[in-house]
Design a protein around this motif. Structure first.
Motif, PDB file in Angstrom:
ATOM      1  N   THR A  55       0.651  -1.474   0.159  1.00 45.55           N
ATOM      2  CA  THR A  55       0.055  -0.001   0.578  1.00 45.55           C
ATOM      3  C   THR A  55       0.620   0.954  -0.337  1.00 45.55           C
ATOM      4  O   THR A  55       0.606   2.254   0.188  1.00 45.55           O
ATOM      5  CB  THR A  55      -0.870  -0.026   1.586  1.00 45.55           C
ATOM      6  N   LEU A  56       2.022   0.839  -0.137  1.00 50.55           N
ATOM      7  CA  LEU A  56       2.769   2.426   0.054  1.00 50.55           C
ATOM      8  C   LEU A  56       2.697   2.828  -2.074  1.00 50.55           C
ATOM      9  O   LEU A  56       2.859   2.010  -2.830  1.00 50.55           O
ATOM     10  CB  LEU A  56       3.996   1.969   0.024  1.00 50.55           C
ATOM     11  N   PRO A  57       3.201   3.355  -1.779  1.00 53.19           N
ATOM     12  CA  PRO A  57       3.767   4.076  -3.986  1.00 53.19           C
ATOM     13  C   PRO A  57       4.731   3.386  -3.785  1.00 53.19           C
ATOM     14  O   PRO A  57       5.518   4.753  -4.118  1.00 53.19           O
ATOM     15  CB  PRO A  57       3.071   5.641  -3.642  1.00 53.19           C
ATOM     16  N   LEU A  58       5.302   1.972  -3.656  1.00 53.85           N
ATOM     17  CA  LEU A  58       6.087   1.641  -4.523  1.00 53.85           C
ATOM     18  C   LEU A  58       6.168   1.178  -5.818  1.00 53.85           C
ATOM     19  O   LEU A  58       6.608   1.053  -6.143  1.00 53.85           O
ATOM     20  CB  LEU A  58       6.749   0.754  -3.212  1.00 53.85           C
ATOM     21  N   ALA A  59       4.686   1.261  -6.446  1.00 54.93           N
ATOM     22  CA  ALA A  59       4.023   0.083  -7.458  1.00 54.93           C
ATOM     23  C   ALA A  59       4.438  -1.460  -7.077  1.00 54.93           C
ATOM     24  O   ALA A  59       5.120  -2.107  -8.390  1.00 54.93           O
ATOM     25  CB  ALA A  59       4.218   0.685  -8.713  1.00 54.93           C
ATOM     26  N   THR A  60       4.187  -1.694  -6.302  1.00 51.89           N
ATOM     27  CA  THR A  60       5.016  -3.320  -6.370  1.00 51.89           C
ATOM     28  C   THR A  60       3.724  -4.302  -5.308  1.00 51.89           C
ATOM     29  O   THR A  60       3.364  -2.891  -4.339  1.00 51.89           O
ATOM     30  CB  THR A  60       5.916  -3.266  -5.638  1.00 51.89           C
ATOM     31  N   ASP A  61       3.275  -4.756  -5.598  1.00 49.91           N
ATOM     32  CA  ASP A  61       2.274  -5.468  -4.828  1.00 49.91           C
ATOM     33  C   ASP A  61       3.034  -7.223  -4.550  1.00 49.91           C
ATOM     34  O   ASP A  61       3.074  -8.392  -5.394  1.00 49.91           O
ATOM     35  CB  ASP A  61       1.178  -6.142  -5.959  1.00 49.91           C
TER      36      ASP A  61
END
Length: 600
Positions: free
Chosen positions: A184-190
């Protein structure tokens, strides 16, 4: 099992700009437990959306976005190539058709769920073949933040209830809260990879990912204890609760066209500020605040009324600072400029300065505070000193002041001050003043208010004061008056005071540099219904979006927009029956009230 992750030591080598950024923005520590995380001085837990409603409408994520707490919502979207999506749909439709034929051969009734799913798959396949839709793999994750572990449990329960209201099922990411938090951080990683296939229509209905409510306090921030009710958010039905005294400064500005409900809203704000023991002073051009003052035991000063006199030469009572006489002389320069509707030429200003010092000396008042209790001179005494001055500029200035000394406008200044405004609510009524005296009366009222705000000593410590200037365009259209208002907006915060500027003439406020400066020094900005002729100017000044412009043009009475920096939310002012009786100015409402007594 608990693990702890700490930032690297400041002297450790870094690999690139990303490491430096992570070391700067990362929390001091992260403590991982099976059921939550402890991030810095707060707690967090991640919830995964595992069940979706069969059908969704526009803004179907709104119940989660408008939840009154800190909630990080992340939507991870991966498009599925059209050939792959078509092949999967064919396989899925084949399964549905096989199930339907098997039930028919066995003589069973058709399963309504299978029938509905088959029809939906067929419709989606048709739209996919025509290029009207695409398929996406979507993951929806929620990270809830709180200050303590018990608060986190309560917050998670509330989020689950909000999700259940729209048939959304959520499950905690047990043992996987650290990957959930990073997801849920703005890292574009699921990192969780718990996806669901959606079509374009369902995915588009989830946007925009924005909340219509004001943000909740961040974990670790102290709990908010002050504030007053502004109203209800029409978009989310949430409560708009605002505390001007916790902002960078305590000033506010209310802009609206006539009849939009600005005075109604301001009266509600005043009444609720009085509940918080705030001392309020109001400049009232149209006697709209008199019933409110009578109901709460306030003081009313009717400028222009019989026997009501204001002497601008009065020195502040109890002020023993050495420069008090100098500051009073500077205000008299401002007052004379307002009386003359212009700043006097340099020669006349020099003569005026000499006359001010001389008239105080004649009254026995000097820089010594021991002489400040003596009766102050009057405006006619100043005119007499100017007449006796040999300088032609002094005689010219005395002639220009004649209407205020001996003529039609002398009634407000021809005697010592007859009233000492004091109390928790003071209303300065200007309705009985002629139009030519409105600006002067407003300036005198502001000066008296400022003297109470600026008074030294223990009486002013810890006392919050709110100054309300209704129909501020009366003062904005005058250069010296606007400067005085700007001074109050700049210096009030240091004296625990806030200024509330209310006006319907947007052009007079936004068309001048001083007016724009007053707006810039008001953290709390309220916009109600606007006129089409002024909306472009308002939109440029406040950075309104196209939707906000349309909302302000079509807003109903009492509906508006609260702006504070990057935060903005719509609201509808609401009131109790007793508050409405004190705030309304509609003739029909007043006739219905009659002589009914209002109890607060």
């Amino acid at each position: 099992m608990k693990t702890r992750t700490r930032k690297p030591h400041q002297d450790a080598p870094r690999s690139g700009a990303s490491s430096a950024l992570a070391a700067t923005t990362a929390p001091a520590s992260v403590e991982v437990t099976p059921r939550h995380l402890r991030v810095g001085d707060g707690y967090a837990a991640t919830l995964v959306v595992t069940g979706y409603p069969a059908e969704v409408g526009p803004a179907w994520l709104e119940p989660l976005l408008s939840w009154p707490g800190r909630l990080d919502l992340a939507l991870h979207i991966d498009p599925i190539p059209v050939p792959t999506a078509a092949a999967r749909l064919r396989t899925q439709r084949a399964r549905f058709e096989s199930s339907r034929r098997s039930d028919a051969v066995k003589g069973k009734l058709s399963d309504p769920y299978v029938e509905a799913a088959a029809d939906d798959a067929a419709d989606l396949a048709d739209r996919l073949a025509r290029g009207a839709a695409k398929l996406f793999r979507v993951g929806l994750y929620l990270t809830v933040h709180a200050r303590t572990e018990p608060e986190l449990l309560d917050a998670c329960a509330q989020v689950k209830a909000a999700a259940a209201s729209t048939l959304i099922e959520v499950q905690p990411a047990t043992w996987r809260h650290l990957p959930g938090w990073t997801t849920t951080l703005p890292l574009a990683t699921d990192s969780l990879q718990m996806r669901r296939t959606m079509d374009t229509q369902a995915l588009a209905a989830a946007f925009p990912l924005a909340s219509a409510d004001l943000p909740a306090p961040l974990p670790g921030d102290p709990a908010e204890t002050g504030g007053v009710l502004y109203g209800i958010n029409p978009d989310s039905q949430g409560i708009v609760w605002w505390d001007r005294w916790s902002q960078e400064n305590y000033n506010s500005i209310v802009l609206a066209r006539s009849g939009a409900g600005k005075s109604y809203f301001v009266k509600l704000d005043i009444l609720r500020q009085l509940y918080q023991r705030v001392q309020v002073a109001v400049i009232d051009p149209e006697d709209e605040y008199l019933r409110l003052a009578d109901a709460v035991g306030g003081t009313i000063v009717r400028l222009g009324g019989t026997g009501v006199k204001i002497n601008p030469f009065d020195l502040p009572v109890g002020d023993t600072r050495p420069d008090v006489l100098t500051r009073r002389g500077l205000f008299l320069h401002t007052l004379i400029a307002v009386l003359l509707a212009e700043v006097p030429p340099p020669a006349e200003r020099a003569a005026l300065d000499r006359a001010i010092l001389a008239v105080y000396r004649q009254a026995g008042i000097t820089a010594d505070p021991a002489t400040h209790h003596r009766p102050a001179p009057l405006l006619r005494d100043l005119a007499t000193v100017l007449d006796n001055d040999a300088d032609p500029a002094a005689a010219q200035l005395a002639a220009r002041l004649a209407p205020w000394v001996h003529g039609s406008f002398a009634g407000l200044f021809d005697a010592p001050t007859t009233t000492r405004p004091d109390g928790h609510l003071v209303v300065w009524s200007l309705r009985q003043l002629p139009d030519e005296l409105r600006t002067v009366g407003t300036l005198l009222a502001l000066d008296a208010i400022w003297r109470s705000v600026d008074a030294p000593g223990p009486a002013g410590i810890g006392v919050r004061r709110l100054v309300v200037v209704d129909e501020a365009w009366l003062l904005m259209r005058d250069g010296e008056g606007a400067k005085f208002l700007f001074k109050m907006s700049k210096a009030g915060r240091k004296r625990n005071a806030g200024l509330s500027v209310v006006t319907q003439d947007v052009a007079d406020v936004l068309s001048t540099d001083l007016g724009q400066a007053v707006v810039a020094n008001a953290v709390t900005q309220i916009l109600l219904k606007q006129a089409p002729q002024a909306i472009d100017q308002v939109a440029d000044a406040f950075g309104l979006t196209a939707g906000e412009r349309r909302m302000l043009l079509s807003a109903r009475v009492g509906h508006g927009l609260l702006i504070c920096g990057a935060n903005r939310t719509g609201f509808e002012a609401i009131s109790s029956r007793a508050e409405h009786a004190l705030a309304t100015t509609k003739p029909s409402d007043l006739a219905g009230l009659g002589d009914e007594e209002v109890e607060l």
